[in-house]
Design an enzyme around this catalytic site. Sequence first.
Site, PDB file in Angstrom:
ATOM      1  N   PHE A   1       8.054 -25.318 -12.552  1.00 25.27           N
ATOM      2  CA  PHE A   1       6.709 -25.880 -12.750  1.00 25.27           C
ATOM      3  C   PHE A   1       5.882 -24.846 -13.505  1.00 25.27           C
ATOM      4  O   PHE A   1       4.853 -24.388 -13.019  1.00 25.27           O
ATOM      5  CB  PHE A   1       6.061 -26.228 -11.410  1.00 25.27           C
ATOM      6  CG  PHE A   1       6.840 -27.238 -10.598  1.00 25.27           C
ATOM      7  CD1 PHE A   1       6.710 -28.597 -10.845  1.00 25.27           C
ATOM      8  CD2 PHE A   1       7.713 -26.834  -9.613  1.00 25.27           C
ATOM      9  CE1 PHE A   1       7.433 -29.532 -10.109  1.00 25.27           C
ATOM     10  CE2 PHE A   1       8.445 -27.753  -8.858  1.00 25.27           C
ATOM     11  CZ  PHE A   1       8.303 -29.109  -9.106  1.00 25.27           C
TER      12      PHE A   1
ATOM     13  N   LYS B   1       9.825 -33.391  -9.946  1.00 26.40           N
ATOM     14  CA  LYS B   1       9.404 -32.841 -11.234  1.00 26.40           C
ATOM     15  C   LYS B   1       8.777 -33.921 -12.125  1.00 26.40           C
ATOM     16  O   LYS B   1       7.690 -33.756 -12.678  1.00 26.40           O
ATOM     17  CB  LYS B   1      10.619 -32.205 -11.916  1.00 26.40           C
ATOM     18  CG  LYS B   1      10.422 -31.848 -13.351  1.00 26.40           C
ATOM     19  CD  LYS B   1       9.598 -30.602 -13.514  1.00 26.40           C
ATOM     20  CE  LYS B   1       9.297 -30.345 -14.978  1.00 26.40           C
ATOM     21  NZ  LYS B   1       8.918 -29.010 -15.281  1.00 26.40           N
TER      22      LYS B   1
ATOM     23  N   LEU C   1      -8.913 -32.823 -15.470  1.00 23.07           N
ATOM     24  CA  LEU C   1      -9.880 -33.877 -15.778  1.00 23.07           C
ATOM     25  C   LEU C   1     -10.667 -33.489 -17.020  1.00 23.07           C
ATOM     26  O   LEU C   1     -11.845 -33.796 -17.119  1.00 23.07           O
ATOM     27  CB  LEU C   1     -10.821 -34.093 -14.585  1.00 23.07           C
ATOM     28  CG  LEU C   1     -10.285 -34.930 -13.428  1.00 23.07           C
ATOM     29  CD1 LEU C   1     -11.361 -35.134 -12.373  1.00 23.07           C
ATOM     30  CD2 LEU C   1      -9.779 -36.297 -13.920  1.00 23.07           C
TER      31      LEU C   1
ATOM     32  N   CYS D   1       6.515 -30.752 -22.242  1.00 22.73           N
ATOM     33  CA  CYS D   1       6.835 -31.462 -20.986  1.00 22.73           C
ATOM     34  C   CYS D   1       6.258 -32.871 -20.888  1.00 22.73           C
ATOM     35  O   CYS D   1       7.005 -33.840 -20.777  1.00 22.73           O
ATOM     36  CB  CYS D   1       6.347 -30.645 -19.799  1.00 22.73           C
ATOM     37  SG  CYS D   1       7.298 -29.147 -19.542  1.00 22.73           S
TER      38      CYS D   1
END
Length: 437
Positions: free
Chosen positions: A152, A207, A253, A263
Amino acid sequence: MRKITIIGTGYVGLVTGAGISDFGHDVTCVDIDKNKIKKLNSGEIPIYEPELDTIVKRNSVKGLLKFSSRINEAIKESEIIFIAVGTPQSKNGDSDLTAIENVAKTIGKNLNKYKIICTKSTVPVGTGKKIEEIIKLNSKAIEFDYVSNPEFLREGAAVRDFLIPDRIVIGSRSKKAFKIMQDVYRPLFLNETPIINTNVETSEMIKYASNSFLALKISYINEIANLCDSVGADVHIVSKAMGQDGRISPKFLHPGPGFGGSCFPKDTIALVNTGNQNNIRMNTIEAAIKTNNEQKLRMVAKLKSLLNNKIKNKTITVLGLAFKPQTDDIRDAASTIIIPKLIKEGAIINTYDPVAMDNFKSLKLNINYFNNWQEASRGADALILLTEWNEFRGIDLLELKHLLKAPTVLDTKNILSVENLQALKFNYDNVGRKAIN
Ligand code: UDX
């Protein structure tokens, strides 16, 4: 101390190798690209990633981190093998697993005693099973355990994300493997970092579910920002107030020109494909992808509108090419969609990015590169800002006004002060904050 081999010294492999050696293990990073290994052995880091050179150096000096092209030997000598080769997107949107499958074959052929085979690369749910089968087919009935251990890591903050993660996910069906993996991450285990032990499929799914949810969040706020533009609301305040709700959180946001990188664009498409293969329509994720594609084109429309739809032969300054700051990565960056579109409409492009220009040059587009934002802006008809590099946050708007032929600015990252743009009478636009006073 465990003896570990990392296969693939790309972005994920290199950070993983350096990070695990920092935990005190004996790590060998291998790659089929001999040139890359040669460079790494001479202390050259092939990617731009803050802090990576420091931990590579620190652990190389200690003898804990080595680079080698001798893949067979490295596999044989290690107890744990991490697979960290690329899984690029193939034409139909599925992940191309050729590299992973070849690695699995090589591992099988070199399986000489019990080992843990652990995949770090992002692979579609169900791939673990296939990797395990390939290893079995190519080996001589020697015991091994398969583990899924997704990364991650945010580019630009990858070293920190590795050393201080929010959680570690370990997917396996073997208790022995969980124990050994816990030992690999021992400093984090002692630190009480949450470690989630589950089965391989759940680990693989975590993931994709995490990345797609974040992509969804960005597309959501981008749509809200677009609506703010139309109704005269300020998305900055909307997002801030929404974020105060603990159930929502203020992160991810920030509206912009649409997400990019290695990704989110790839993983969202892969999850939709997995859905299709299982007859489950991933409507929300499909919508996030659609919104994201449209958002990039919306930036072109916004710029055209600032220029009264006259874009032919206009010189446009593009500030920022990387998909986000602190990286030289341009994969799926907004710049790679927006610039070709502007060129097609007849615009002349001047650009500057602190680190991503060399990568962008490989796209072989006919554009002008400059050494700083001032040179890139001189005499241009308009400026569009695409990446929120710190040096752009500090742009002196008065200086910019004097440099540009006409003071026209589209700030797709909402980092320039709207108050100052208004005070200096810029012809400006942004994402969801145009109307504020
Ligand atoms: C991401 C995930 O964060 C990471 O956990 C995963 O392992 C790999 O993918 P990365 O692609 O490096 O990491 O970048 P990230 O910082 O997450 O940003 C992705 C894209 O979203 C960028 O284009 C960024 O500009 C955009 N973004 C992010 C927004 O537009 N708004 C936001 O609020 C946050």
